[in-house]
Write a protein that holds these residues in place. Structure first.
Motif, PDB file in Angstrom:
ATOM      1  N   ALA A   1       1.274  33.321  -9.871  1.00  0.00           N
ATOM      2  CA  ALA A   1       2.306  33.532  -8.860  1.00  0.00           C
ATOM      3  C   ALA A   1       3.680  33.386  -9.494  1.00  0.00           C
ATOM      4  CB  ALA A   1       2.146  32.531  -7.731  1.00  0.00           C
ATOM      5  N   GLY A   2       4.617  34.063  -8.930  1.00  0.00           N
ATOM      6  CA  GLY A   2       5.983  33.959  -9.430  1.00  0.00           C
ATOM      7  C   GLY A   2       6.413  35.146 -10.255  1.00  0.00           C
ATOM      8  N   ARG A   3       5.437  35.813 -10.853  1.00  0.00           N
ATOM      9  CA  ARG A   3       5.724  36.993 -11.652  1.00  0.00           C
ATOM     10  C   ARG A   3       4.515  37.921 -11.596  1.00  0.00           C
ATOM     11  NH1 ARG A   3      10.273  38.911 -13.365  1.00  0.00           N
ATOM     12  NH2 ARG A   3       9.085  39.941 -14.996  1.00  0.00           N
ATOM     13  N   THR A   4       4.714  39.164 -11.987  1.00  0.00           N
ATOM     14  CA  THR A   4       3.605  40.086 -12.172  1.00  0.00           C
ATOM     15  C   THR A   4       3.197  40.033 -13.635  1.00  0.00           C
ATOM     16  OG1 THR A   4       4.379  41.543 -10.419  1.00  0.00           O
ATOM     17  CG2 THR A   4       2.841  42.469 -12.025  1.00  0.00           C
ATOM     18  N   PHE A   5       1.935  39.735 -13.867  1.00  0.00           N
ATOM     19  CA  PHE A   5       1.485  39.494 -15.226  1.00  0.00           C
ATOM     20  C   PHE A   5       0.584  40.591 -15.775  1.00  0.00           C
ATOM     21  CE2 PHE A   5       3.235  35.416 -16.102  1.00  0.00           C
ATOM     22  CZ  PHE A   5       3.429  34.838 -14.859  1.00  0.00           C
ATOM     23  N   SER A   6       0.661  41.774 -15.209  1.00  0.00           N
ATOM     24  CA  SER A   6      -0.258  42.833 -15.608  1.00  0.00           C
ATOM     25  C   SER A   6      -0.103  43.208 -17.075  1.00  0.00           C
ATOM     26  CB  SER A   6      -0.056  44.060 -14.730  1.00  0.00           C
ATOM     27  OG  SER A   6       1.293  44.505 -14.829  1.00  0.00           O
ATOM     28  N   SER A   7       1.078  43.008 -17.661  1.00  0.00           N
ATOM     29  CA  SER A   7       1.282  43.383 -19.056  1.00  0.00           C
ATOM     30  C   SER A   7       1.305  42.178 -19.989  1.00  0.00           C
ATOM     31  CB  SER A   7       2.595  44.158 -19.194  1.00  0.00           C
ATOM     32  OG  SER A   7       3.684  43.345 -18.791  1.00  0.00           O
ATOM     33  N   HIS A   8       1.077  41.005 -19.441  1.00  0.00           N
ATOM     34  CA  HIS A   8       1.131  39.790 -20.250  1.00  0.00           C
ATOM     35  C   HIS A   8      -0.239  39.438 -20.817  1.00  0.00           C
ATOM     36  CE1 HIS A   8       4.979  39.366 -18.308  1.00  0.00           C
ATOM     37  NE2 HIS A   8       5.254  38.309 -19.016  1.00  0.00           N
ATOM     38  N   VAL A   9      -0.208  38.796 -21.967  1.00  0.00           N
ATOM     39  CA  VAL A   9      -1.435  38.216 -22.502  1.00  0.00           C
ATOM     40  C   VAL A   9      -1.788  37.003 -21.650  1.00  0.00           C
ATOM     41  CG1 VAL A   9      -2.500  37.074 -24.466  1.00  0.00           C
ATOM     42  CG2 VAL A   9      -0.940  38.995 -24.834  1.00  0.00           C
ATOM     43  N   MET A  10      -3.012  36.963 -21.198  1.00  0.00           N
ATOM     44  CA  MET A  10      -3.510  35.819 -20.434  1.00  0.00           C
ATOM     45  C   MET A  10      -4.691  35.230 -21.204  1.00  0.00           C
ATOM     46  SD  MET A  10      -1.594  35.723 -17.694  1.00  0.00           S
ATOM     47  CE  MET A  10      -2.520  34.613 -16.631  1.00  0.00           C
ATOM     48  N   SER A  11      -4.749  33.929 -21.275  1.00  0.00           N
ATOM     49  CA  SER A  11      -5.777  33.278 -22.074  1.00  0.00           C
ATOM     50  C   SER A  11      -6.459  32.159 -21.297  1.00  0.00           C
ATOM     51  CB  SER A  11      -5.159  32.667 -23.352  1.00  0.00           C
ATOM     52  OG  SER A  11      -4.483  33.631 -24.106  1.00  0.00           O
ATOM     53  N   TRP A  12      -7.651  31.862 -21.728  1.00  0.00           N
ATOM     54  CA  TRP A  12      -8.384  30.687 -21.266  1.00  0.00           C
ATOM     55  C   TRP A  12      -8.572  29.740 -22.450  1.00  0.00           C
ATOM     56  CZ3 TRP A  12      -9.617  29.436 -16.319  1.00  0.00           C
ATOM     57  CH2 TRP A  12      -9.598  30.450 -15.356  1.00  0.00           C
ATOM     58  N   PHE A  13      -8.344  28.470 -22.204  1.00  0.00           N
ATOM     59  CA  PHE A  13      -8.613  27.406 -23.139  1.00  0.00           C
ATOM     60  C   PHE A  13      -9.509  26.392 -22.430  1.00  0.00           C
ATOM     61  CE2 PHE A  13      -5.778  27.627 -26.940  1.00  0.00           C
ATOM     62  CZ  PHE A  13      -5.144  28.807 -26.634  1.00  0.00           C
ATOM     63  N   ARG A  14     -10.086  25.497 -23.211  1.00  0.00           N
ATOM     64  CA  ARG A  14     -10.872  24.421 -22.613  1.00  0.00           C
ATOM     65  C   ARG A  14     -10.699  23.149 -23.425  1.00  0.00           C
ATOM     66  NH1 ARG A  14     -17.042  26.590 -23.935  1.00  0.00           N
ATOM     67  NH2 ARG A  14     -17.006  26.196 -26.201  1.00  0.00           N
ATOM     68  N   GLN A  15     -10.918  22.030 -22.752  1.00  0.00           N
ATOM     69  CA  GLN A  15     -10.822  20.729 -23.412  1.00  0.00           C
ATOM     70  C   GLN A  15     -11.951  19.840 -22.938  1.00  0.00           C
ATOM     71  OE1 GLN A  15      -7.018  18.736 -23.059  1.00  0.00           O
ATOM     72  NE2 GLN A  15      -7.419  17.560 -24.906  1.00  0.00           N
ATOM     73  N   ALA A  16     -12.797  19.457 -23.880  1.00  0.00           N
ATOM     74  CA  ALA A  16     -13.897  18.548 -23.596  1.00  0.00           C
ATOM     75  C   ALA A  16     -13.423  17.112 -23.812  1.00  0.00           C
ATOM     76  CB  ALA A  16     -15.084  18.862 -24.495  1.00  0.00           C
ATOM     77  N   PRO A  17     -14.082  16.151 -23.199  1.00  0.00           N
ATOM     78  CA  PRO A  17     -13.675  14.743 -23.364  1.00  0.00           C
ATOM     79  C   PRO A  17     -13.650  14.339 -24.830  1.00  0.00           C
ATOM     80  CG  PRO A  17     -15.254  14.948 -21.585  1.00  0.00           C
ATOM     81  CD  PRO A  17     -15.193  16.281 -22.250  1.00  0.00           C
ATOM     82  N   GLY A  18     -12.544  13.747 -25.252  1.00  0.00           N
ATOM     83  CA  GLY A  18     -12.420  13.271 -26.613  1.00  0.00           C
ATOM     84  C   GLY A  18     -12.172  14.346 -27.656  1.00  0.00           C
ATOM     85  N   LYS A  19     -11.985  15.577 -27.207  1.00  0.00           N
ATOM     86  CA  LYS A  19     -11.771  16.680 -28.141  1.00  0.00           C
ATOM     87  C   LYS A  19     -10.439  17.360 -27.876  1.00  0.00           C
ATOM     88  CE  LYS A  19     -16.644  17.725 -29.030  1.00  0.00           C
ATOM     89  NZ  LYS A  19     -17.667  18.806 -29.112  1.00  0.00           N
ATOM     90  N   GLU A  20      -9.988  18.119 -28.869  1.00  0.00           N
ATOM     91  CA  GLU A  20      -8.751  18.862 -28.697  1.00  0.00           C
ATOM     92  C   GLU A  20      -8.988  20.105 -27.831  1.00  0.00           C
ATOM     93  OE1 GLU A  20      -6.520  17.706 -32.911  1.00  0.00           O
ATOM     94  OE2 GLU A  20      -7.031  19.780 -32.470  1.00  0.00           O
ATOM     95  N   ARG A  21      -7.908  20.559 -27.213  1.00  0.00           N
ATOM     96  CA  ARG A  21      -7.997  21.791 -26.439  1.00  0.00           C
ATOM     97  C   ARG A  21      -8.274  22.953 -27.394  1.00  0.00           C
ATOM     98  NH1 ARG A  21      -3.640  22.537 -21.688  1.00  0.00           N
ATOM     99  NH2 ARG A  21      -4.425  20.400 -21.411  1.00  0.00           N
ATOM    100  N   GLU A  22      -9.186  23.849 -26.995  1.00  0.00           N
ATOM    101  CA  GLU A  22      -9.558  24.949 -27.869  1.00  0.00           C
ATOM    102  C   GLU A  22      -9.509  26.277 -27.135  1.00  0.00           C
ATOM    103  OE1 GLU A  22     -13.575  24.520 -29.279  1.00  0.00           O
ATOM    104  OE2 GLU A  22     -14.448  24.716 -27.277  1.00  0.00           O
ATOM    105  N   PHE A  23      -9.242  27.316 -27.902  1.00  0.00           N
ATOM    106  CA  PHE A  23      -9.189  28.678 -27.383  1.00  0.00           C
ATOM    107  C   PHE A  23     -10.576  29.144 -26.956  1.00  0.00           C
ATOM    108  CE2 PHE A  23      -8.095  33.039 -27.005  1.00  0.00           C
ATOM    109  CZ  PHE A  23      -9.077  33.764 -27.648  1.00  0.00           C
ATOM    110  N   VAL A  24     -10.611  29.874 -25.845  1.00  0.00           N
ATOM    111  CA  VAL A  24     -11.869  30.438 -25.354  1.00  0.00           C
ATOM    112  C   VAL A  24     -11.818  31.968 -25.372  1.00  0.00           C
ATOM    113  CG1 VAL A  24     -13.448  30.629 -23.393  1.00  0.00           C
ATOM    114  CG2 VAL A  24     -12.359  28.427 -23.913  1.00  0.00           C
TER     115      VAL A  24
END
Length: 114
Positions: free
Chosen positions: A25-48
Motif C-alpha cells: 500500500a502507498g505505492r504501485t509496485f508493479s515495476s518494482h523488485v519484490m522479495s521474500w526473506f525468512r528468519q529462523a530462530p537463532g539464525k540470520e535473515r536469508e533470501f528466499v
C-alpha cells in the motif's frame, strides 16, 4: 508512506503447502523488485525469492518447491510453498526498495511440523 502486510502463515505438516501474501500500500509496485526473506530462530535473515520485470530468482534451498508471483491489479505478491520441510520453519518477510529505502513487512510465522 509504503506499507507491506504479509499474511497466510500458519502451522502445517511436512509435505504440506501454504501460500503467503504480501499486500503493498502507498505505492504501485508493479515495476518494482519484490522479495521474500525468512528468519529462523537463532539464525540470520536469508533470501528466499524475488520477482522483477525480468523474471524470478530463488534460493537453492527452495528452488523447485516455492513459486513467487504477483498480481499487479491487487498490488500483491505471493509465495506458494509446496513440499514444506521442518527446516522451512521461520518468520517470512516481504520487502522492496523505493527511492533507495528498503521497506519490510511485519512478517508472518510459518511452522512446519515433522
Amino acid at each position: 508512506q509504503v506499507q507491506l502486510v504479509e499474511s497466510g502463515g500458519g502451522l502445517v505438516q511436512a509435505g504440506g503447502s501454504l501460500r503467503l501474501s504480501c499486500a503493498a500500500a502507498g505505492r504501485t509496485f508493479s515495476s518494482h523488485v519484490m522479495s521474500w526473506f525468512r528468519q529462523a530462530p537463532g539464525k540470520e535473515r536469508e533470501f528466499v525469492a524475488l520477482i522483477s520485470s525480468g523474471g524470478t530468482n530463488y534460493a537453492s534451498s527452495v528452488k523447485g518447491r516455492f513459486t513467487i508471483s504477483r498480481d499487479n491489479a491487487k498490488n500483491t505478491v505471493y509465495l506458494q510453498m509446496n513440499s514444506l520441510k521442518p527446516e522451512d520453519t521461520a518468520v517470512y518477510y516481504c520487502t522492496t526498495v523505493f527511492r533507495g529505502i528498503p521497506y519490510w513487512g511485519q512478517g508472518t510465522q510459518v511452522t512446519v511440523s515433522s
